[in-house]
Design a protein around this motif. Sequence first.
Motif, PDB file in Angstrom:
ATOM      1  N   VAL A  31       0.820  -1.211   0.000  1.00  0.00           N
ATOM      2  CA  VAL A  31       0.000   0.000   0.000  1.00  0.00           C
ATOM      3  C   VAL A  31       0.856   1.263   0.000  1.00  0.00           C
ATOM      4  O   VAL A  31       0.387   2.347  -0.397  1.00  0.00           O
ATOM      5  N   LEU A  32       2.129   1.150   0.415  1.00  0.00           N
ATOM      6  CA  LEU A  32       3.010   2.312   0.468  1.00  0.00           C
ATOM      7  C   LEU A  32       3.917   2.439  -0.753  1.00  0.00           C
ATOM      8  O   LEU A  32       4.640   3.431  -0.873  1.00  0.00           O
ATOM      9  N   HIS A  33       3.860   1.455  -1.644  1.00  0.00           N
ATOM     10  CA  HIS A  33       4.813   1.432  -2.759  1.00  0.00           C
ATOM     11  C   HIS A  33       4.693   2.668  -3.643  1.00  0.00           C
ATOM     12  O   HIS A  33       5.701   3.258  -4.036  1.00  0.00           O
ATOM     13  N   ARG A  34       3.464   3.038  -3.981  1.00  0.00           N
ATOM     14  CA  ARG A  34       3.318   4.161  -4.906  1.00  0.00           C
ATOM     15  C   ARG A  34       3.864   5.442  -4.303  1.00  0.00           C
ATOM     16  O   ARG A  34       4.606   6.180  -4.960  1.00  0.00           O
ATOM     17  N   ARG A  35       3.509   5.731  -3.068  1.00  0.00           N
ATOM     18  CA  ARG A  35       3.997   6.965  -2.455  1.00  0.00           C
ATOM     19  C   ARG A  35       5.499   6.939  -2.259  1.00  0.00           C
ATOM     20  O   ARG A  35       6.170   7.957  -2.392  1.00  0.00           O
ATOM     21  N   MET A  36       6.044   5.784  -1.951  1.00  0.00           N
ATOM     22  CA  MET A  36       7.457   5.689  -1.626  1.00  0.00           C
ATOM     23  C   MET A  36       8.347   5.617  -2.876  1.00  0.00           C
ATOM     24  O   MET A  36       9.387   6.265  -2.939  1.00  0.00           O
ATOM     25  N   PHE A  37       7.914   4.819  -3.866  1.00  0.00           N
ATOM     26  CA  PHE A  37       8.788   4.536  -4.999  1.00  0.00           C
ATOM     27  C   PHE A  37       8.360   5.188  -6.306  1.00  0.00           C
ATOM     28  O   PHE A  37       9.162   5.248  -7.242  1.00  0.00           O
ATOM     29  N   ALA A  38       7.127   5.670  -6.395  1.00  0.00           N
ATOM     30  CA  ALA A  38       6.661   6.333  -7.621  1.00  0.00           C
ATOM     31  C   ALA A  38       5.629   7.394  -7.257  1.00  0.00           C
ATOM     32  O   ALA A  38       4.447   7.278  -7.595  1.00  0.00           O
ATOM     33  N   PRO A  39       6.048   8.458  -6.571  1.00  0.00           N
ATOM     34  CA  PRO A  39       5.082   9.447  -6.082  1.00  0.00           C
ATOM     35  C   PRO A  39       4.408  10.259  -7.178  1.00  0.00           C
ATOM     36  O   PRO A  39       3.366  10.865  -6.953  1.00  0.00           O
ATOM     37  N   SER A  40       5.001  10.298  -8.362  1.00  0.00           N
ATOM     38  CA  SER A  40       4.376  10.956  -9.510  1.00  0.00           C
ATOM     39  C   SER A  40       4.158   9.925 -10.612  1.00  0.00           C
ATOM     40  O   SER A  40       4.836   8.891 -10.672  1.00  0.00           O
ATOM     41  N   GLU A  41       3.228  10.223 -11.508  1.00  0.00           N
ATOM     42  CA  GLU A  41       2.917   9.282 -12.584  1.00  0.00           C
ATOM     43  C   GLU A  41       4.056   9.249 -13.607  1.00  0.00           C
ATOM     44  O   GLU A  41       4.719  10.255 -13.868  1.00  0.00           O
ATOM     45  N   THR A  42       4.283   8.057 -14.181  1.00  0.00           N
ATOM     46  CA  THR A  42       5.263   7.913 -15.248  1.00  0.00           C
ATOM     47  C   THR A  42       4.858   8.766 -16.447  1.00  0.00           C
ATOM     48  O   THR A  42       3.692   8.807 -16.839  1.00  0.00           O
ATOM     49  N   VAL A  43       5.820   9.474 -17.011  1.00  0.00           N
ATOM     50  CA  VAL A  43       5.584  10.347 -18.161  1.00  0.00           C
ATOM     51  C   VAL A  43       6.301   9.761 -19.373  1.00  0.00           C
ATOM     52  O   VAL A  43       7.381   9.174 -19.250  1.00  0.00           O
ATOM     53  N   VAL A  44       5.687   9.916 -20.542  1.00  0.00           N
ATOM     54  CA  VAL A  44       6.258   9.350 -21.761  1.00  0.00           C
ATOM     55  C   VAL A  44       6.414  10.428 -22.826  1.00  0.00           C
ATOM     56  O   VAL A  44       5.722  11.455 -22.810  1.00  0.00           O
ATOM     57  N   LEU A  45       7.342  10.172 -23.749  1.00  0.00           N
ATOM     58  CA  LEU A  45       7.519  11.009 -24.941  1.00  0.00           C
ATOM     59  C   LEU A  45       7.001  10.198 -26.127  1.00  0.00           C
ATOM     60  O   LEU A  45       7.519   9.120 -26.422  1.00  0.00           O
ATOM     61  N   VAL A  46       5.981  10.721 -26.783  1.00  0.00           N
ATOM     62  CA  VAL A  46       5.288   9.998 -27.845  1.00  0.00           C
ATOM     63  C   VAL A  46       5.481  10.698 -29.175  1.00  0.00           C
ATOM     64  O   VAL A  46       5.376  11.937 -29.266  1.00  0.00           O
ATOM     65  N   ARG A  47       5.747   9.897 -30.224  1.00  0.00           N
ATOM     66  CA  ARG A  47       5.718  10.398 -31.604  1.00  0.00           C
ATOM     67  C   ARG A  47       4.325  10.136 -32.149  1.00  0.00           C
ATOM     68  O   ARG A  47       3.911   8.981 -32.301  1.00  0.00           O
ATOM     69  N   THR A  48       3.572  11.195 -32.371  1.00  0.00           N
ATOM     70  CA  THR A  48       2.183  11.026 -32.806  1.00  0.00           C
ATOM     71  C   THR A  48       2.142  10.541 -34.256  1.00  0.00           C
ATOM     72  O   THR A  48       3.062  10.790 -35.038  1.00  0.00           O
ATOM     73  N   PRO A  49       1.046   9.853 -34.640  1.00  0.00           N
ATOM     74  CA  PRO A  49       0.935   9.357 -36.035  1.00  0.00           C
ATOM     75  C   PRO A  49       0.887  10.512 -37.032  1.00  0.00           C
ATOM     76  O   PRO A  49       0.377  11.592 -36.741  1.00  0.00           O
ATOM     77  N   ARG A  50       1.386  10.276 -38.213  1.00  0.00           N
ATOM     78  CA  ARG A  50       1.324  11.277 -39.288  1.00  0.00           C
ATOM     79  C   ARG A  50      -0.036  11.216 -39.986  1.00  0.00           C
ATOM     80  O   ARG A  50      -0.647  10.187 -40.054  1.00  0.00           O
TER      81      ARG A  50
END
Length: 487
Positions: free
Chosen positions: A468-487
């Motif tokens: 129950v503490l994993h998210r706050r302790m090890f990933a307090p913010s959401e994972t962010v991605v860099l996306v190449r959008t479709p043409r």
Amino acid sequence: MESAQSTSPSSALPFWRSHSLVAALALVLAMGLAVSIGWTGFMASDDSLYFVGAEHWLRDPPFAGDNHWTTRFPLLWSFAAMLLVFGRGFVAFAATALLWYGVLIALVGLFAARIGGGRTGWIAAMIAATLPVIVANATTVGVDLLETSLLLGGAWLLGEGGDRRAAALRGLAAGVCFGTAIICRETSLLSLVAMGPLFLIGRPVSRPAMVAAGVGLVLVLGGEALFQWALTGDPLRRYAIAFNHDSHIDRAANHEGNLLIHPAIDPLLVLLINDDFGLLFWVAGLGAVVALRRGWGIARPGPLLVLAAMALADFVLVAVLTEKLVLNPRYFMLPAILAVVVSALWLSRLPGRWRWPVLAGLLVINLLMLSVGNAHPRWEMEVLIEASRTHPAEMISGDPVMVRRASQPMRFAGRANIRYAPAMAGGLLVTPLGRAPAGKILAQYPSPPTRLGALIDGTGLRKFVPAVLHRRMFAPSETVVLVRTPR
């Protein structure tokens, strides 16, 4: 932080006089450790607005301010001075924040030493230096530490008393401190409500000294009103801005780090159960109970009584003004300073075999509370800036709010290749993983863990942490991605 007044001159002051260098080094070490653990830095929030105001004063003075934050002139002037010394960059941000952190810690230590002797002063400074609610405001430009320093300085001056002339001069200086605190933030008025009962009682501050304090306050606020009138034609402009700057109170902020049960006791729970205060109010409560039974044993109670009255007024009014304020720990800064001094008074009188373990435990808890905070609250903004660096030839699209927040770091970095989403066809987009559109994910940026989480991970103890503490302790913010959008 030595004082000529001490209740135990044979044990307290000689020890600290002969070991003042050790105490000073320990304090510097505690400050450095606390700041390094609790460092957040640029928040892309109020600090951005203070930067704009400080630049106005450097570029085209005088500046009357055009919003709630840029009318806080004492902070803007100190920030502008740091910009002159260090240039336009984040070093000036850090220097401004650390300046007022150092001033507050020194004031707390000297105040406590004046009341209870040198040992009390050093202990109070150590506790304050590691207290999360203070350290959290010591790494980013904000008004809290400056405002608290002014209120504490005013309480000290007013409580010192003296003969009629000395008391009047100190009262005048206290009023100047109080007036300057109000210019920093109008909520300072909450603690100053205590001046009414103190005036009626006539103790521990004489009424002439209180009148002098009123004169000092009027001089500062009147001078600011004349300044606004000369520049804008409206002497009360700052107050119109202050009372209309935010018509919506975000009640979700009440739940940030707080355990709330019922409005009648929620303010007390903020003090007793919150990361920002650790065990401070528990220790202070124990110390107060012992002192009430055995006596405080202090030779100069005046400054402490004035501080206590102001802290009580602040706590009560913040507690009842639920429609105007959220239960943010920073609004309880003055009660926290009172708790620090009370704790130091008690600890300084304990036998050494109890004093040092209790103090060490309190400091460790403070540092532990600091280490569980999210050091990257603007993680999506940080990723946007990083993507602009690694792809300098392309425009990087991002959430408009994050693009605006990133404007200062981008300016300092000399880049301008970010834009509001949506991305152009075939373009690059920075977005949280959960909202990523169709396209090729070029990079993932997992949230950094908290500092305690990183330590646990590095020592292989992660498996022992409850899920129950994993998210706050090890990933307090959401994972962010860099996306190449479709043409």
